[in-house]
Design a protein around this motif. Sequence first.
Motif, PDB file in Angstrom:
ATOM      1  N   ARG A 118       0.663  -1.106   0.126  1.00  0.00           N
ATOM      2  CA  ARG A 118       0.050   0.103   0.022  1.00  0.00           C
ATOM      3  C   ARG A 118       0.686   1.387  -0.047  1.00  0.00           C
ATOM      4  NH1 ARG A 118       0.625  -2.104   4.840  1.00  0.00           N
ATOM      5  NH2 ARG A 118       0.474  -0.653   6.900  1.00  0.00           N
ATOM      6  N   LYS A 119       2.012   1.195   0.629  1.00  0.00           N
ATOM      7  CA  LYS A 119       2.881   2.467   0.956  1.00  0.00           C
ATOM      8  C   LYS A 119       3.508   2.916  -0.563  1.00  0.00           C
ATOM      9  CE  LYS A 119       3.372   3.157   5.506  1.00  0.00           C
ATOM     10  NZ  LYS A 119       1.979   3.191   5.778  1.00  0.00           N
TER      11      LYS A 119
ATOM     12  N   LEU B 219       0.040   3.431  -3.156  1.00  0.00           N
ATOM     13  CA  LEU B 219      -0.741   4.541  -2.833  1.00  0.00           C
ATOM     14  C   LEU B 219      -0.076   5.831  -2.830  1.00  0.00           C
ATOM     15  CD1 LEU B 219      -3.439   2.966  -0.692  1.00  0.00           C
ATOM     16  CD2 LEU B 219      -3.714   3.439  -3.272  1.00  0.00           C
ATOM     17  N   GLY B 220       0.944   5.623  -1.984  1.00  0.00           N
ATOM     18  CA  GLY B 220       1.874   6.807  -1.685  1.00  0.00           C
ATOM     19  C   GLY B 220       3.087   7.053  -2.536  1.00  0.00           C
TER      20      GLY B 220
ATOM     21  N   THR C  77      -3.711   8.353  -8.653  1.00  0.00           N
ATOM     22  CA  THR C  77      -3.900   7.065  -8.192  1.00  0.00           C
ATOM     23  C   THR C  77      -5.400   6.548  -8.741  1.00  0.00           C
ATOM     24  OG1 THR C  77      -2.714   7.548  -5.925  1.00  0.00           O
ATOM     25  CG2 THR C  77      -4.593   5.737  -5.827  1.00  0.00           C
TER      26      THR C  77
ATOM     27  N   PHE D  85      -1.180   3.171  -8.666  1.00  0.00           N
ATOM     28  CA  PHE D  85      -0.551   4.566  -9.348  1.00  0.00           C
ATOM     29  C   PHE D  85      -0.807   4.004 -10.896  1.00  0.00           C
ATOM     30  CE2 PHE D  85       3.388   2.052  -8.203  1.00  0.00           C
ATOM     31  CZ  PHE D  85       3.966   1.945  -9.445  1.00  0.00           C
TER      32      PHE D  85
END
Lengths: 136, 385, 350
Positions: free
Chosen positions: A10-11, A14-15, A108, A124
């Motif tokens: 997830r990091k 999404l980030g 995203t 992404f």
Amino acid sequence: MSLASSWRTRKFRLGFVGEICPQCHAKLFPPRDICPHCGGPAKEPLAFSGHGTVYSYTTMSVAPRGFEGQTPYVAALVKTEEGPLVTAQLTDVASDEVFIGMPVEMVTRHINEEGDDGIINYHFKFRPELAAAAKH
Amino acid sequence: MREVAVIGLGQTPVGEHWESSLRILGSEATYLALEDAGTGLPDALLVGNMLSGLSCGQENLGALIADYAGIRGVPAAKIEAGCASGAAALHQGYIMVAGGMAETVVVCGVEKMTETSQPDTTVALAAAADAENEVAHGLSFVGLNALLMQRYLYEYGYQRADFANFAVTAHRNAVNNPAAMFRRAITPEAFMKAKLIAEPVGLLDSAGIADGAAALVLAPLDLARSLGKPLVRIAASAAATDALAIHDRADILELRAARISSLNAYAQAGIQPEDIDFFELHDAFTIMSALSLEANGFAERGQGVRLAMEEAISLSGRIPIATMGGLKARGHPVGATGTYQALEAVTQLRGEAGANQIPGCVLGMTQNIGGSGANIITHIFERVS
Amino acid sequence: MSVMRPLRSVGLVGYGAYIPRYRLPASEISRIWGGDEEGTVAFKSVPGLDEDTVTIAIEAARNAVARARIDPVLLRAVWIGSESHPYAVKPSSTVVAEALGVGNACLAADLQFACKAGTEALQAGIALVGSGMAGYAMAIGADTAQGRPGDALEYTAAAGGAAYIVGPAEAGCATLEGSYSYVSDTPDFWRRPGQNYPRHGGRFTGEPGYFAHVLSSVRSLMEGLGRSASDYRYAVFHQPNPRFPERAARQLGFKSEQYSPGLLANEIGNAYAGSSLLGMSAVLDIAQPGDRILLVSFGSGAGSDAFSWLVTDTLPKRQSLAPTTRAYIERKTIIDYATYLRLRGQLVMH
């Protein structure tokens, strides 16, 4: 994408967080914990800017399971401004508008879902740089 | 290290074998190879296979194929290296015999790809790429090769049409191979008109999804000499790897693993690229052919496609490729491809290639690529007089 | 009842908009259904195949963070109001928080109140920061609104969203003067669980729905603050169509130059929980220090939140730090009805 993979990643999904090697300062995306350049540990997180240019691209006309309803879609190698190449879809762009060198930025998006009752996968993608598109 | 020879060959035709299961295909090729060798029960069976778990829900292929081939009891295991599984099994078999751990080893590459529907087969094949960082974005194998080809066209200024001769040559050669999947010639016009699967990769840039099995029996050269058959030895067996994901490679247009494995293979055989009489390359996509010719020393960087444009790859050309149809037209049952390539090379060197025979050939090279360039295994075969 | 004011002064320290690029002209709907497009919107925004409330919220929120110039870890709440959350159970807000890089010490929740859910989140953010419980809170209104094919709603049900970061007044681009919320149980519009499309009651939509609630919240707010329409440079209303907000504005004494800059419905339709908040972001893109802005939402069911904001000297420095609302409006690709059906997942044959 399995449920566990979706959670674990997830990091960076999404980030858009990669890593930087503390020894040789190589910037890594996606994160991989061992630097491929110097072989040392590299677990220092580094948020990538999300800006880059199209390095290569293709239009997927035949899709693997899980992406069937999306054809035709554009997939690309993006050269990030930090250096690493990243594989991702392009979005908000028609395939005949894409060119190598096109400035793009990370967004995203919903990439697919695990059936009607499974989880929704967000990932992404890149789209034409909004500022550059406005100048067009 | 002992010298290793190929003493037995067996194959099924490549195609859509709806009536034959994975085990029947694998056991048939194994049986035929052992029969051709005539040396009785082997010391081991190695099965090259990539997809059985995903396509057939079947693993543990070593025991299964041994059982169905009538050699129950021998040590056996599956070897997996993506689309290079067949060559990986051959490489391991070579090591066993050369190292003196076994006298005769049968190596069988087998794949059953038509058991599942197209989207599922596409997903299964993509398992040879980076699942988390390439496949999760909806990339297929075709898509990954398209990324390479698009960049190649951009950097060197070629057109799609320049790649046509790779496919045309493969199809022309497959006409005379009874085991080939597509035994019909195609024209450059047909190549250009074919549907684009992932631009710029079209249907006729790509090898077909197929079922098939091919097996070889390996033995020490000394034992082989006593059999009174045409002698072909393995002059080199070399493997190398690169990053699994294309985006992680230092230079996406260099097949680094191909360069390393072929340099090692040339050194093992004590030869230069120009000594090679024919090259069974991994033409799963036309772009792979171009990159492979460059990485292995047959063309300069950015010039691989010129060998096709200049007809240097035909049976009478400077470096014949895909002499029995290649992956493109013989068909590409992925985990079996490496053993089909080896079987075809040995057939050429035995002088048994029929209408496609390369006259007087002595050295043949095969190269099997796993993934989009991640695991590459090169073999050189030599006719021994 | 008096105007609502937090214990400590708060402001909007960042704001951001997002509108998908696809536009369906009303003429395409009437071409298929033979309806009358008169009086409705010219275009409505349509989400792409890979867009939903979460992705819309993420981009709007990233724009808000870019303008606020704060470390997202400082956000102690991420609240998203929407009537089209992708999950019935599982928060949209945690996905958005993760994408922003907000830490784990954060409140996160999804709110639902038809088109008012976004300003409800804003009220909650004001309360959280205004009470001193948090330094910063993110409030988002975003939707990919549904309209049954052929229904009157189909002309306007659009997609888009806007995000606001509430923080200390001294760091704000606009400070809050006060707010007022007005609700009643008025079933003008609803959607039951498991239903793909909402229904209009066909009775209460204008009076006693939209107008009663909007006029009440605004009048109470202005009266409580001692303001009149002329004190405001801009007035932004919930905009289910261009007519309702215009009529409400006129009844309240606002002139075209006050309400037109924040009236986007004719160009993008009704983005539901994002509707009034997008109008607000469009106004913030052009407002100048000293301008006073009235923001009024409406949600069926029914309720209205009204806010009075005063623009500070900080705003001009923040306006260009992220794409403007106008930039998203002008980034458009006109689609036909068939493409619309495909993008909205309506192509099913039996």
